[in-house]
Design a protein around this motif. Structure first.
Motif, PDB file in Angstrom:
ATOM      1  N   MET A 181       0.858  -1.189   0.000  1.00  0.00           N
ATOM      2  CA  MET A 181       0.000   0.000   0.000  1.00  0.00           C
ATOM      3  C   MET A 181       0.888   1.230   0.000  1.00  0.00           C
ATOM      4  N   GLN A 182       0.788   2.037  -1.061  1.00  0.00           N
ATOM      5  CA  GLN A 182       1.555   3.273  -1.154  1.00  0.00           C
ATOM      6  C   GLN A 182       0.588   4.430  -1.270  1.00  0.00           C
ATOM      7  N   ALA A 218      -1.997  -3.766   8.147  1.00  0.00           N
ATOM      8  CA  ALA A 218      -2.528  -2.547   7.537  1.00  0.00           C
ATOM      9  C   ALA A 218      -2.919  -1.543   8.608  1.00  0.00           C
ATOM     10  N   VAL A 267      -9.467   1.532   3.562  1.00  0.00           N
ATOM     11  CA  VAL A 267      -8.416   0.603   3.128  1.00  0.00           C
ATOM     12  C   VAL A 267      -9.007  -0.800   3.101  1.00  0.00           C
ATOM     13  N   VAL A 304      -8.640  -4.712   2.830  1.00  0.00           N
ATOM     14  CA  VAL A 304      -7.648  -5.761   3.049  1.00  0.00           C
ATOM     15  C   VAL A 304      -8.162  -7.091   2.552  1.00  0.00           C
ATOM     16  N   THR A 328      -6.007  -0.266  -1.335  1.00  0.00           N
ATOM     17  CA  THR A 328      -5.903  -1.709  -1.091  1.00  0.00           C
ATOM     18  C   THR A 328      -4.584  -2.006  -0.409  1.00  0.00           C
ATOM     19  N   ALA A 329      -4.626  -2.860   0.612  1.00  0.00           N
ATOM     20  CA  ALA A 329      -3.424  -3.276   1.335  1.00  0.00           C
ATOM     21  C   ALA A 329      -3.391  -4.791   1.398  1.00  0.00           C
TER      22      ALA A 329
END
Length: 379
Positions: free
Chosen positions: A1-2, A24, A63, A65, A88-89
């Motif tokens: 995840m960036q 996350a 986010v 996961v 998205t992580a």
């Protein structure tokens, strides 16, 4: 995840089961976010409620996961309607079998922790850590892991060694990835061999990641090489938390080379006196290097004969270095050349012969310098 968002003080919803979403959650929390974590179906209902006006729309990022595909579709639609970004992580993969990894954390500076050590910490479910090494950064290095402080201080072992071993086995048997984080290297006075043996007896898989030992790294930080060509071709590393016997002291004096003592501050008076008693020159250099690789680091250079006057001023942890290599740290090239001549192996004789050797080397160097000067003048 960036992410390029500044998450400081922002409200973030992480979607996924707690065991799968913990990395996350830890990552966005480390960026300063206010984090809420919900399983996918619950998160979908929560977002629909926000759309319906139930409660304030205090949400800046979602986010994803893990969860069912239909829940992701619903969450993406709600996030778009709320004009909230969706990221998205990766999920935290569950470990089907427990495993223990002994990680040598190095002498304290986080950048001296190995790549393999960092990877093991990043994947850890539980970390049992000491007070030395990168202990103050462990929460950052092992995001989301359960942290257990089992560190020892001189004369005080809050968690006995056998209990530490039992904890390693207990967590691993429950299917967790366990990291035993130590200062320096696990096998250099770190009781790592005992912990490996305990895991093997219990049938728990165990891996060892080597670390940078303070026995070498802290002298290096102070500019002291534990070996130097023609000055010292050997070094001996000892634990000094128990006083040395006369046989050990006699052997150290006879062996020569560099002596490195860890955990030896409390017994330094007995060590210095014993080395002198068994024939070590009172002029032998000694360095006491306190709290290496920290903002409290301090280097004291003295001799085996003069250290007694400084007893009581040193604090643990410290690395004690005894040998001619101590002179190398502050010596220029010419002075090192003199030192090489002085330290070169010679027939057993008096200190006077060694002093003569040193004076002879200095005279030779002075003569060479004068000849060079004459050559420049006549040219």
């Amino acid at each position: 995840m960036q992410l390029t968002l500044d998450l400081t003080g922002r409200h973030v919803l992480v979607v996924g089961r707690p065991d799968r979403a913990r990395h996350a959650v830890a990552a966005v929390r480390a960026d300063g976010a206010v984090v809420e974590s919900r399983p996918a179906d619950d998160a979908a209902r929560h977002l629909r409620a926000l759309l319906a006006g139930a409660g304030p729309r205090l949400l800046h990022l979602v986010v994803w996961v893990e969860g069912p595909g239909e829940a992701r579709v619903a969450i993406a639609a709600s996030a778009a309607a709320l004009e909230v970004p969706l990221a998205t992580a990766p999920a935290t993969d569950p470990s089907p079998h427990g495993h223990v990894t002994l990680v040598g954390g190095g002498p304290g500076a986080p950048e001296l922790l190995t790549v393999a050590g960092r990877a093991a910490l990043a994947a850890a479910d539980v970390v049992l850590h000491d007070r030395l090494g990168p202990g103050d950064r462990v929460a950052e290095l092992a995001p989301g892991a359960e942290l257990v402080d089992v560190g020892k201080t001189p004369g005080h072992h809050a968690v006995p060694q056998r209990e530490i071993e039992a904890l390693l086995v207990e967590h691993a048997v429950r299917g967790r990835r366990v990291v035993r984080l130590k200062g320096g290297d696990s096998f250099v006075f770190g009781r790592g061999g005992e912990e490996v043996a305990a895991c093997r007896r219990a049938g728990v898989p165990v891996t060892v990641v080597p670390g940078v030992t303070s026995a070498i790294a802290v002298p290096e930080e102070a500019g002291i090489p534990v070996t130097h060509r023609e000055v010292s071709r050997a070094f001996t590393v000892l634990s000094g938390h128990v006083p040395f016997s006369d046989d050990e002291l006699r052997h150290l004096v006879g062996l020569g080379g560099t002596i490195v003592v860890l955990m030896g501050v409390a017994n330094l008076p007995q060590t210095a006196a014993g080395l002198r008693r068994h024939g070590m020159s009172v002029d032998m250099p000694m360095a006491v290097l306190e709290s290496g690789f920290t903002d409290r680091s301090r280097r004291t250079v003295t001799t085996v004969g003069e250290v007694d006057a400084l007893i009581g001023t040193f604090r643990s942890p410290a690395v004690i270095v005894i040998g001619e290599v101590v002179r190398v740290a502050d010596a220029g090239l010419d002075e090192v050349a003199d030192l090489v001549a002085f330290a070169a192996p010679r027939p057993v004789g008096s200190e006077g012969s060694r002093a003569g050797a040193r004076a002879g080397a200095a005279a030779s160097r002075a003569g060479a310098a004068a000849s060079a000067a004459d050559a420049r003048v006549t040219a």
